[in-house]
Design an enzyme around this catalytic site. Structure first.
Site, PDB file in Angstrom:
ATOM      1  N   TYR A 183      74.496  27.460  36.923  1.00 11.72           N
ATOM      2  CA  TYR A 183      74.440  27.019  38.320  1.00 11.72           C
ATOM      3  C   TYR A 183      74.174  28.142  39.313  1.00 11.72           C
ATOM      4  O   TYR A 183      73.774  27.900  40.437  1.00 11.72           O
ATOM      5  CB  TYR A 183      75.746  26.313  38.707  1.00 11.72           C
ATOM      6  CG  TYR A 183      76.975  27.206  38.665  1.00 11.72           C
ATOM      7  CD1 TYR A 183      77.423  27.852  39.809  1.00 11.72           C
ATOM      8  CD2 TYR A 183      77.671  27.417  37.485  1.00 11.72           C
ATOM      9  CE1 TYR A 183      78.535  28.680  39.772  1.00 11.72           C
ATOM     10  CE2 TYR A 183      78.780  28.232  37.436  1.00 11.72           C
ATOM     11  CZ  TYR A 183      79.214  28.864  38.576  1.00 11.72           C
ATOM     12  OH  TYR A 183      80.301  29.688  38.533  1.00 11.72           O
ATOM     13  N   PRO A 222      76.657  35.046  40.565  1.00  9.35           N
ATOM     14  CA  PRO A 222      77.861  34.517  39.925  1.00  9.35           C
ATOM     15  C   PRO A 222      79.006  34.385  40.929  1.00  9.35           C
ATOM     16  O   PRO A 222      79.229  35.274  41.748  1.00  9.35           O
ATOM     17  CB  PRO A 222      78.197  35.567  38.864  1.00  9.35           C
ATOM     18  CG  PRO A 222      76.944  36.341  38.659  1.00  9.35           C
ATOM     19  CD  PRO A 222      76.228  36.306  39.975  1.00  9.35           C
ATOM     20  N   HIS A 223      79.699  33.261  40.849  1.00  6.36           N
ATOM     21  CA  HIS A 223      80.841  33.044  41.739  1.00  6.36           C
ATOM     22  C   HIS A 223      81.694  31.921  41.190  1.00  6.36           C
ATOM     23  O   HIS A 223      81.209  31.069  40.450  1.00  6.36           O
ATOM     24  CB  HIS A 223      80.380  32.697  43.159  1.00  6.36           C
ATOM     25  CG  HIS A 223      79.527  31.475  43.228  1.00  6.36           C
ATOM     26  ND1 HIS A 223      78.190  31.489  42.891  1.00  6.36           N
ATOM     27  CD2 HIS A 223      79.815  30.196  43.560  1.00  6.36           C
ATOM     28  CE1 HIS A 223      77.694  30.265  43.032  1.00  6.36           C
ATOM     29  NE2 HIS A 223      78.661  29.454  43.427  1.00  6.36           N
ATOM     30  N   GLY A 224      82.947  31.960  41.533  1.00  9.62           N
ATOM     31  CA  GLY A 224      83.871  30.895  41.179  1.00  9.62           C
ATOM     32  C   GLY A 224      84.424  30.287  42.452  1.00  9.62           C
ATOM     33  O   GLY A 224      83.911  30.529  43.551  1.00  9.62           O
TER      34      GLY A 224
END
Length: 154
Positions: free
Chosen positions: A57, A67-69
């Site tokens: 994603y 990238p990340h949460g």
């Protein structure tokens, strides 16, 4: 928190990094944020879990991943890390592989994530030549100067 300020204050730029898998590459970016006390170590696993659930994603443009949460997955404060890879890697994205630029983002809330994080990244790469300019950077200062020039032109 501005991208440039975060990178400078957190000493979170790593250039020409070596990684054999996309997971290793993501870990380099997260580890920079852990070292700067921006995120907890569990943030890395949260990103991997997100990929398992939703696919790649965070592959947002050819050669570029973000990238990340989620904020509740270990974010202590908003921050960014920037990693370039010596050798591009496959992130299993149909259109945008291979990848050699990672900008890992941690945001304390969804609003910051949308309005601050993503917009600053979009601004940096609105000029497509900045992809190659960033790949050519060999020092953190060169990266910061590139961001400064981009912001001045905006």
């Amino acid at each position: 928190m501005k991208l440039r300020d975060s990178l400078a204050e957190n000493n979170s730029i790593r250039l020409q990094a070596e990684a054999n898998t996309w997971q290793e590459a993501v870990k380099i970016g997260v580890d920079l944020l852990v070292a700067a006390d921006v995120v907890e170590p569990r943030y890395y696993q949260a990103i991997l879990d997100g990929v398992e659930q939703f696919g790649p994603y965070f592959v947002i443009a050819p050669g570029l991943v973000m990238p990340h949460g989620r904020p509740e997955e270990g974010v202590k404060k908003t921050g960014f890390s920037l990693v370039t890879l010596k050798k591009p890697l496959e992130f299993n994205h149909e259109d945008n592989d291979p990848v050699d630029i990672l900008i890992t983002m941690a945001a304390v809330d969804a609003n910051t994530h949308q309005e601050v994080g993503i917009m600053q990244i979009v601004n940096l790469f609105e000029d497509e030549a900045n992809f190659d300019r960033l790949r050519a950077c060999r020092t953190a200062q060169e990266v910061l100067d590139l961001i400064d020039r981009t912001n001045a032109a905006a």
